[in-house]
Design a protein around this motif. Structure first.
Motif, short mmCIF file in Angstrom:
data_model
loop_
_atom_site.label_atom_id
_atom_site.label_comp_id
_atom_site.label_asym_id
_atom_site.label_seq_id
_atom_site.Cartn_x
_atom_site.Cartn_y
_atom_site.Cartn_z
N GLY A 75 -2.80 10.48 -33.99
CA GLY A 75 -2.98 11.91 -34.30
C GLY A 75 -2.62 12.27 -35.72
O GLY A 75 -2.43 13.45 -36.03
N ILE A 76 -2.55 11.27 -36.62
CA ILE A 76 -2.17 11.52 -38.02
C ILE A 76 -3.41 11.41 -38.90
O ILE A 76 -4.04 10.35 -38.96
N PRO A 77 -3.80 12.49 -39.58
CA PRO A 77 -4.98 12.45 -40.45
C PRO A 77 -4.75 11.53 -41.65
O PRO A 77 -3.63 11.32 -42.10
N VAL A 78 -5.86 11.03 -42.18
CA VAL A 78 -5.82 10.06 -43.29
C VAL A 78 -6.86 10.46 -44.33
O VAL A 78 -7.93 10.97 -43.99
N PRO A 275 4.34 22.70 -46.17
CA PRO A 275 5.74 23.08 -45.95
C PRO A 275 6.66 21.86 -45.98
O PRO A 275 6.24 20.73 -45.76
N GLU A 276 7.93 22.11 -46.27
CA GLU A 276 8.93 21.04 -46.25
C GLU A 276 9.08 20.51 -44.82
O GLU A 276 9.16 21.29 -43.88
N GLN A 277 9.12 19.19 -44.69
CA GLN A 277 9.24 18.58 -43.37
C GLN A 277 10.64 18.02 -43.11
O GLN A 277 11.04 17.86 -41.97
N GLY A 278 11.31 17.68 -44.19
CA GLY A 278 12.61 17.01 -44.01
C GLY A 278 12.40 15.61 -43.46
O GLY A 278 11.39 14.96 -43.71
N ASP A 279 13.33 15.15 -42.66
CA ASP A 279 13.28 13.79 -42.11
C ASP A 279 12.65 13.84 -40.72
O ASP A 279 13.34 13.70 -39.71
N SER A 280 11.32 14.01 -40.65
CA SER A 280 10.64 14.16 -39.36
C SER A 280 10.30 12.80 -38.77
O SER A 280 10.42 11.76 -39.42
N ASP A 281 9.84 12.78 -37.53
CA ASP A 281 9.54 11.54 -36.83
C ASP A 281 8.16 10.97 -37.14
O ASP A 281 7.87 9.85 -36.75
N ARG A 282 7.33 11.76 -37.81
CA ARG A 282 5.98 11.29 -38.11
C ARG A 282 5.45 12.02 -39.33
O ARG A 282 5.80 13.19 -39.58
N PRO A 283 4.60 11.38 -40.12
CA PRO A 283 4.05 12.03 -41.31
C PRO A 283 2.96 13.04 -40.96
O PRO A 283 2.39 13.00 -39.86
N GLU A 284 2.68 13.92 -41.88
CA GLU A 284 1.61 14.91 -41.72
C GLU A 284 0.27 14.35 -42.18
O GLU A 284 -0.77 14.65 -41.61
N LEU A 285 0.31 13.56 -43.25
CA LEU A 285 -0.92 13.06 -43.87
C LEU A 285 -0.60 11.78 -44.62
O LEU A 285 0.45 11.67 -45.26
N ILE A 286 -1.51 10.80 -44.55
CA ILE A 286 -1.36 9.57 -45.31
C ILE A 286 -2.57 9.40 -46.23
O ILE A 286 -3.71 9.53 -45.80
N LEU A 287 -2.31 9.12 -47.51
CA LEU A 287 -3.37 8.90 -48.50
C LEU A 287 -3.38 7.44 -48.92
O LEU A 287 -2.33 6.88 -49.27
N SER A 316 8.82 14.53 -49.00
CA SER A 316 9.51 15.57 -48.25
C SER A 316 8.54 16.54 -47.58
O SER A 316 8.92 17.32 -46.72
N LYS A 317 7.27 16.48 -47.97
CA LYS A 317 6.23 17.29 -47.35
C LYS A 317 5.57 16.55 -46.19
O LYS A 317 4.57 17.02 -45.63
N GLY A 318 6.07 15.36 -45.87
CA GLY A 318 5.48 14.57 -44.79
C GLY A 318 4.23 13.83 -45.20
O GLY A 318 3.40 13.49 -44.36
N VAL A 319 4.09 13.55 -46.50
CA VAL A 319 2.89 12.89 -47.03
C VAL A 319 3.26 11.51 -47.57
O VAL A 319 4.19 11.38 -48.36
N GLY A 320 2.52 10.50 -47.13
CA GLY A 320 2.73 9.14 -47.62
C GLY A 320 1.59 8.70 -48.51
O GLY A 320 0.42 8.98 -48.22
N LEU A 321 1.92 8.04 -49.62
CA LEU A 321 0.91 7.53 -50.56
C LEU A 321 0.92 6.00 -50.50
O LEU A 321 1.97 5.38 -50.64
N TYR A 322 -0.26 5.43 -50.34
CA TYR A 322 -0.39 3.97 -50.28
C TYR A 322 -1.37 3.50 -51.34
O TYR A 322 -2.53 3.90 -51.35
N PHE A 323 -0.87 2.68 -52.25
CA PHE A 323 -1.68 2.19 -53.36
C PHE A 323 -2.25 0.82 -53.00
O PHE A 323 -1.52 -0.08 -52.57
N VAL A 324 -3.56 0.67 -53.19
CA VAL A 324 -4.24 -0.59 -52.89
C VAL A 324 -4.76 -1.17 -54.20
O VAL A 324 -5.55 -0.52 -54.90
N THR A 325 -4.30 -2.37 -54.54
CA THR A 325 -4.68 -2.96 -55.82
C THR A 325 -4.55 -4.48 -55.76
O THR A 325 -4.01 -5.02 -54.79
N GLN A 326 -5.02 -5.16 -56.78
CA GLN A 326 -5.00 -6.61 -56.74
C GLN A 326 -3.62 -7.19 -56.99
O GLN A 326 -3.21 -8.16 -56.35
N ASN A 327 -2.90 -6.60 -57.92
CA ASN A 327 -1.59 -7.14 -58.27
C ASN A 327 -0.56 -6.01 -58.32
O ASN A 327 -0.85 -4.94 -58.87
N PRO A 328 0.63 -6.22 -57.77
CA PRO A 328 1.66 -5.17 -57.82
C PRO A 328 1.98 -4.71 -59.23
O PRO A 328 2.41 -3.57 -59.43
#
Length: 514
Positions: A75-78, A275-287, A316-328
């Motif tokens: 149930g988490i949008p992406v 809105p601020e989510q604080g330390d919630s059990d699940r993210p709002e959105l993942i990019l 803190s807004k419940g948003v996670g960022l995931y970077f996809v690339t060849q080399n760290p």
């Protein structure tokens, strides 16, 4: 207890979670999959950002697909940045394959083929939901950073925005912004100088050149209305599954400034509106940002600083960022240090520089008595990765060489017919794909200039009329003065007097009688 049993306990105990989680595969030891030793990613820590890295063809995109599918099921949008154009298959079920069945048997997870709710987005003229933002929404600070302006030039942009606010001139697209820049040093120069101080023509010229450069990368398509509402990224379908929003970027790989512009504006908008989510059990959105080096390689120092700040704050807004690339190493250290999840596919050591990069990469992972990390990095097969996540208390989970599970959706693109069907059923296309060009700064300033020219013409005509009246009045006065002067002459007075006239006529009468 033998080594394999010890390893199984090490992995399973280290991956114990009380809350919801995503199982991404099973741990491997000495090149063999340990069935049931599942590697789990707690939903609670998925707003701590992450990295998916690896050489070309090692399975990065499939790992991204697996995460997106499982998030949607929870149930988490992406939001996916699809640079290569190979993610649209998420809308169709996997056709299945014996090798997939074999893989999942080794992992100890059932395989289910199914489609996911997908929305296709676009920044350009490609088919999809058009993403736009207005210049006003960017604001002077963000726009200045995008354009990589100096401090003095940024000050000019701030004044321009203030003038537009004071005079209720909407800044919607780039033609609005260019028009007000020209107005500030031409027709409206006096008005600006009086209210805000003199604006340098050199500064506005430099800013205009930067705007033109941005336009050449297609930004004129991005700036305008209808402005995209980031809340529309949070939709779920009737079954409670989060929408997977796929942003097609295949035609802007050679326009990194447009990509950076969009990314920064999107992150800033999300941060300001969620809105601020604080330390919630699940993210709002993942990019997921594929080919992340396109952001960082071309970004100015100011832009990098802005990205780093947002990465630190947006979780803190419940948003996670995931970077996809060849080399760290494609990701700046300040950003890399903020990433809680790392899925590292194989790296290839063809040169001394490659070997050095692998050693540096290995140092980013927790030590393990079961792996020589640098060696494992070069020996991983396709669809295998080193995984290190954070548990529910924020501690690193055991490092695990992992056989990754297969995607449940198609690992290929949609056909043209499938894409057209998807878009024709989209409510978002109907909402955002109508271009609106209402009266804004460009039209209002043109009207203002036209009115000023008309007023100037009227004033000029009035002055000319007054000057003509004065000239006529002066001529009349001169004639009147000449007449008065003639009348005051003693000779004229005598010659025109009644006595003189009677005398002359009397003499004439006498002469005529004789």
């Amino acid at each position: 207890m033998d080594r394999k049993e010890t390893f199984f306990k090490y992995i399973t105990e280290g991956n114990t979670t009380k809350g919801d989680y995503i199982p991404v595969g099973a741990a491997m030891l000495d090149g063999e999959t340990v069935t049931g030793a599942h590697v789990k990613i707690p939903l609670k820590t998925m707003n701590r950002h992450g990295l998916i890295a690896g050489a070309t063809g090692t399975g990065k995109t499939k790992s991204l697909q697996v995460l997106a599918e499982n998030l949607s099921d929870k149930g988490i949008p992406v939001l996916l940045m699809d640079i290569k154009g190979d993610l649209s298959g998420l809308a169709q079920p996997s056709p299945g394959h014996p090798k997939i069945d074999e893989r999942h048997e080794k992992i100890g997870l059932p395989f289910e083929a199914k489609p996911f709710p997908v929305e296709i987005l676009t920044l350009s003229e490609q088919d999809g939901v058009r993403l736009r933002a207005t210049v006003s929404e960017f604001g002077p600070v963000l726009l200045s950073r995008i354009l990589d302006l100096s401090e003095a030039q940024s000050g000019v942009v701030a004044v321009i925005f203030q003038y537009c606010d004071d005079n209720k001139l909407p800044l919607l697209d780039l033609k609005d912004f260019k028009k007000i820049l020209q107005f500030a040093t031409q027709e409206g120069k006096a008005e600006f100088s009086e209210a805000y101080g003199r604006i340098s023509t050199a500064s506005t010229g430099a800013i205009l050149r930067k705007v033109v450069e941005l336009e050449q990368q297609g930004a004129d398509l991005f700036f305008g209305e209808t402005s995209f509402d980031t809340q529309d990224l949070l939709r779920v379908d009737d079954d409670g599954r989060g929408y997977i929003n796929i942003l097609r970027l295949t035609d802007i790989q050679d326009r990194p400034k447009l990509f950076s512009t969009f990314m920064l504006s999107l992150l800033a908008e999300i941060y300001s509106t969620f809105p601020e989510q604080g330390d919630s059990d699940r993210p709002e959105l993942i990019l997921f940002i594929d080919e992340a080096h396109l952001i960082f390689n071309e970004a100015s120092k100011a832009l990098l600083n802005q990205i780093e700040s947002i990465v630190k704050l947006i979780r803190s807004k419940g948003v996670g960022l995931y970077f996809v690339t060849q080399n760290p190493t494609d990701v700046p250290e300040a950003v890399l240090g903020q990433l809680g999840l790392k899925i590292q596919h194989a790296l290839r050591a063809f040169t001394a520089k490659d070997r050095k990069a692998i050693k540096l990469t290995a140092q980013n992972y927790p030590d393990s008595e079961y792996y020589d990390t640098a060696e494992v990095l070069t020996s991983l097969g396709i669809g295998e990765a080193l995984v290190s996540a954070l548990d529910e208390k924020g501690r690193p989970t055991p490092l695990a060489a992992t056989m990754m599970r297969a995607p449940m959706s198609r690992m290929d693109v949609l056909t043209d017919a499938e894409l057209n069907t998807l878009l024709s059923n989209s409510k978002m296309v109907k909402k955002y794909n109508e271009t609106i060009d209402r009266d804004s700064a460009y039209e209002m300033l043109n009207e203002k200039i036209k009115q000023a020219e008309a007023d100037e013409a009227k004033e000029k005509a009035r002055k000319e009329k007054e000057a003509l009246k004065k000239a006529e009045s002066k001529a009349k006065a001169k004639t009147s003065t000449r007449r008065r002067s003639t009348a005051m002459n003693p000779v004229v007075k005598v010659l025109t007097s009644a006595t003189f006239i009677r005398s002359v006529f009397g003499i004439l009468t006498k002469v005529m009688k004789k």
